[in-house]
Design a protein around this motif. Structure first.
Motif, mmCIF file in Angstrom:
data_model
loop_
_atom_site.group_PDB
_atom_site.id
_atom_site.type_symbol
_atom_site.label_atom_id
_atom_site.label_comp_id
_atom_site.label_asym_id
_atom_site.label_seq_id
_atom_site.Cartn_x
_atom_site.Cartn_y
_atom_site.Cartn_z
ATOM 1 N N GLU A 288 49.484 34.360 33.896
ATOM 2 C CA GLU A 288 48.511 34.397 34.992
ATOM 3 C C GLU A 288 47.191 34.959 34.466
ATOM 4 O O GLU A 288 47.185 35.858 33.608
ATOM 5 C CB GLU A 288 49.042 35.277 36.115
ATOM 6 N N TYR A 289 46.094 34.421 34.954
ATOM 7 C CA TYR A 289 44.786 34.942 34.536
ATOM 8 C C TYR A 289 43.813 34.924 35.716
ATOM 9 O O TYR A 289 43.967 34.160 36.669
ATOM 10 C CB TYR A 289 44.199 34.126 33.378
ATOM 11 N N PHE A 302 41.084 31.398 38.926
ATOM 12 C CA PHE A 302 42.404 31.888 38.550
ATOM 13 C C PHE A 302 43.321 30.722 38.189
ATOM 14 O O PHE A 302 43.067 29.559 38.497
ATOM 15 C CB PHE A 302 43.030 32.693 39.694
ATOM 16 N N GLY A 303 44.401 31.075 37.534
ATOM 17 C CA GLY A 303 45.448 30.113 37.231
ATOM 18 C C GLY A 303 46.734 30.853 36.925
ATOM 19 O O GLY A 303 46.716 31.976 36.406
ATOM 20 N N GLY A 338 42.744 27.296 40.704
ATOM 21 C CA GLY A 338 41.585 26.815 41.439
ATOM 22 C C GLY A 338 40.935 25.611 40.816
ATOM 23 O O GLY A 338 40.234 24.857 41.495
ATOM 24 N N SER A 339 41.164 25.368 39.507
ATOM 25 C CA SER A 339 40.514 24.252 38.823
ATOM 26 C C SER A 339 41.444 23.103 38.491
ATOM 27 O O SER A 339 41.008 22.087 37.957
ATOM 28 C CB SER A 339 39.859 24.753 37.526
ATOM 29 N N PHE A 340 42.763 23.257 38.769
ATOM 30 C CA PHE A 340 43.686 22.166 38.415
ATOM 31 C C PHE A 340 44.763 21.917 39.466
ATOM 32 O O PHE A 340 45.705 21.165 39.224
ATOM 33 C CB PHE A 340 44.339 22.430 37.048
ATOM 34 N N LEU A 412 45.063 17.497 31.561
ATOM 35 C CA LEU A 412 45.256 16.423 32.535
ATOM 36 C C LEU A 412 44.469 16.617 33.826
ATOM 37 O O LEU A 412 43.909 15.660 34.374
ATOM 38 C CB LEU A 412 46.750 16.305 32.871
ATOM 39 N N PHE A 413 44.427 17.870 34.321
ATOM 40 C CA PHE A 413 44.008 18.068 35.704
ATOM 41 C C PHE A 413 42.775 18.945 35.897
ATOM 42 O O PHE A 413 42.327 19.126 37.025
ATOM 43 C CB PHE A 413 45.169 18.687 36.510
#
Length: 610
Positions: A288-289, A302-303, A338-340, A412-413
């Motif tokens: 997690e980041y 975040f991811g 939030g980005s993928f 990919l995403f």
């Protein structure tokens, strides 16, 4: 529900395998101590370098520095303590796999491991295996694999080690570890904390490394228990969390911050029989980041990813010359960011390995693996390897393999820029090695060739947006040399180890050396001990590399020196005081353009063993 069904069938398969195994009481020391036994049993034709605890103790600052000064791996580090990416034989960071007690822990987001998010204080040893390892360790094991090992010793013992380290740039490091056990129960537990302002001066300028502060905490706990004469349960746990500012460059300041949180849990059930050994693992990996463009504001991206791993190894000794091994593994991976978005992936793999010793001097292995990955058609991969002991002191090793890497969630995403049309990378390689062991001298010499097709690389498109694409083939070839020497005379102990690598890594279309791959890299370690006194000297030579703009980053030489004294070597409690000077010649160097590394700095460390 799907996961519960898979767990049920995996457990059933494991139990049936145990039921077919004789229950004679047998002890295989390597099986008991190591979770990743196949590194030793199925790698006869590969080059493996072992960094034991004495080497780890001399390089306690970062995992990057440990490998930079003790391996052929090159590191691209965005300033000290910042993101650190390995290049193994000219391959990129996502083509080097990190294996924690037999489990691949490369990020499912970017496909790599940031080597500055690993604290080696509480590991028993670090092993470096050169060459392709996709058959045994899956996606990304192309250039080589780095193995983090925790050993459990089932003997009567109880010992602890405490360390306090203070250094330049207001750097503080504290650690405490305990190792204990008897014939039925064993464990080791360790905690560590590192904190640094990291505000070193940029040599030849009036600038300092601003916004470079970092701290991290690490917890490592491992337990083992014999539930019968032939069955042992082992539990492995690691937690790592850090808070880093990301320093800027010589021309661009930064206010960004980054928080990591990673934990790993694994339960392992091993059964040791006369002809059949079985091992069942259940692991949960969490990464997690949070990234703050401006650490002073509350906004962040975040991811996170959760991975469940079910793995069963079955080893059958057909005879004293032939061993068969099967590996079944199922991974379910769930991401959120939030980005993928919220991607998920399921992977099932089946592996078959054959080890044959037709004579006492010849060993060879034949290995196959097939993955079934949701959304992709993964290739059938293989490896063959052999060791031929021509004389008592001289051996030849050879291996060849096909390896692969599937696109990651970011590839990919990621929005904007992700490319859902990517296909897996595919790689072939061959490695020829020679080993000479003569009295006090050990020499290894390896030559290799790697070709990769459909390499995934992020590049700016016509509008300037960075996006990953499958590019044309790359090829890598070169030589590696490793020399070791030990001499003992009465109370004097002398040890020398040197490594050198020459690497060509080219994009076949452009016929140019790949970015941040040095043609030449060498390091040397010299240590001397006399009674309670010891000292060591480390030297690193890093050749020039090409940057993103195709400019040349100059070569550099960096040296460290350390001295230590044991104040009570004959008592039950030892007090060891050590002084280390890093970059003793105050060399200005960069391993990433416009990101200077630290000037001369000092560390004083006190170690108490009791």
């Amino acid at each position: 529900m799907k996961q519960n069904i898979v767990v049920f069938f995996a457990v059933c398969y494991c139990v049936l395998s145990f039921g077919q195994t004789p229950t004679d009481s047998i002890q295989f020391l390597d099986e008991i101590e190591l979770s990743d036994v196949k590194l030793k049993r199925n790698a006869a034709g590969f080059k493996v370098t072992v960094l034991n605890d004495s080497v780890l103790n001399k390089n306690t600052s970062t995992f990057t520095d440990l490998l930079r000064f003790n391996s052929n791996i090159y590191f691209k580090e965005n300033g000290f303590g910042m993101v650190s990416s390995p290049s193994f034989r000219g391959t990129n960071a996502s083509q080097t796999a990190v294996i924690w007690n037999g489990i691949n822990i490369n990020s499912q987001l970017n496909g790599q491991t940031d080597f500055n998010t690993i604290n080696t204080t509480n590991f028993s040893s670090v092993d470096i295996k050169s060459g392709g390892g996709s058959v045994q360790y899956g996606s990304g094991s192309i250039g080589g694999t780095v193995h983090l090992n925790n050993k459990l010793q089932f003997i009567n013992h109880f010992n602890s080690t405490a360390r306090v380290s203070l250094g330049s740039f207001n750097t503080k490091q504290y650690s405490l570890s305990t190792d204990f056990g008897n014939t039925n129960f064993a464990g080791n537990i360790g905690v560590s904390y590192v904190d640094s302002d990291n505000d070193y001066k940029y040599l030849d300028t009036d600038l300092t490394n601003q916004n470079g502060a970092f701290n991290n905490q690490n917890i490592n706990a491992n337990l083992g228990y014999f539930i019968s004469d032939t069955d042992v349960l082992k539990l492995y746990h690691q937690t790592f969390f850090s808070d880093r500012n990301f320093s800027g460059t010589l021309v661009a300041p930064s206010k960004s911050g980054y928080k990591d949180f990673n934990y790993r849990n694994m339960l392992e059930w091993s059964h040791i029989g006369t002809t059949i050994q079985s091992k069942f693992k259940v692991a949960n990996l969490h990464e997690e980041y949070k990234y703050f463009e401006n650490k002073e504001k509350a906004n962040f991206s975040f991811g996170k990813v959760n991975t469940l791993v079910l793995k069963h190894d079955l080893n059958y000794d057909v005879s004293d010359k032939i061993a068969l091994k099967s590996i079944l593994e199922y991974n379910t991976i769930d991401g959120e960011g939030g980005s993928f978005g919220s991607p998920n992936r399921q992977v099932f793999s089946a592996t078959a390995l054959l080890q044959h010793n037709p004579t006492k001097k010849i060993t060879y292995g034949l290995n196959l693996r097939k993955d079934f990955t949701s959304g992709f058609t993964s290739p059938l991969v293989f490896s063959v390897d052999s060791k031929i002991q021509l004389t008592k002191n001289y051996a030849i090793k050879i291996n060849a393999s096909k390896n692969y890497r599937v696109p990651t969630f970011n590839d990919l995403f990621w929005q904007p820029g992700g490319n859902p049309d990517l296909v897996p990378e595919s790689s072939y390689q061959i490695d020829l090695g020679q080993e000479l062991n003569y009295k006090k001298i050990n020499l290894k010499l390896n030559a290799y060739y790697i070709t990769t097709s459909d390499l995934i690389q992020w590049r700016p498109n016509t509008s300037g947006l960075w996006s990953p694409i499958n590019i044309a083939e790359t090829e890598h070839y070169g030589v590696e040399a490793e020399l070791g020497f030990k001499q003992q005379f009465k109370n004097h102990n002398l040890e020398l180890k040197g490594l050198y690598s020459y690497t060509i890594a080219e994009d076949k279309t452009a016929s140019q050396q790949l970015l941040y791959v040095p043609f030449h890299k060498a390091n040397a370690n010299l240590s001397y001990g006399y009674k309670q006194f010891s000292m060591y000297y480390q030297h690193l030579f890093n050749g020039e590399v090409f940057t993103l703009s195709r400019d040349e980053l100059p070569f550099y030489n960096v040296s460290n020196i350390g001295v230590a004294y044991n104040l009570n070597s004959k008592g039950n409690t030892n007090y060891i005081v050590e002084l280390k000077v890093n970059n003793i010649f105050n060399t200005y160097y960069e391993n990433v353009a416009l990101r200077p590394m630290p000037n001369r700095n000092f560390t004083i460390q006190t170690t108490i063993k009791f």
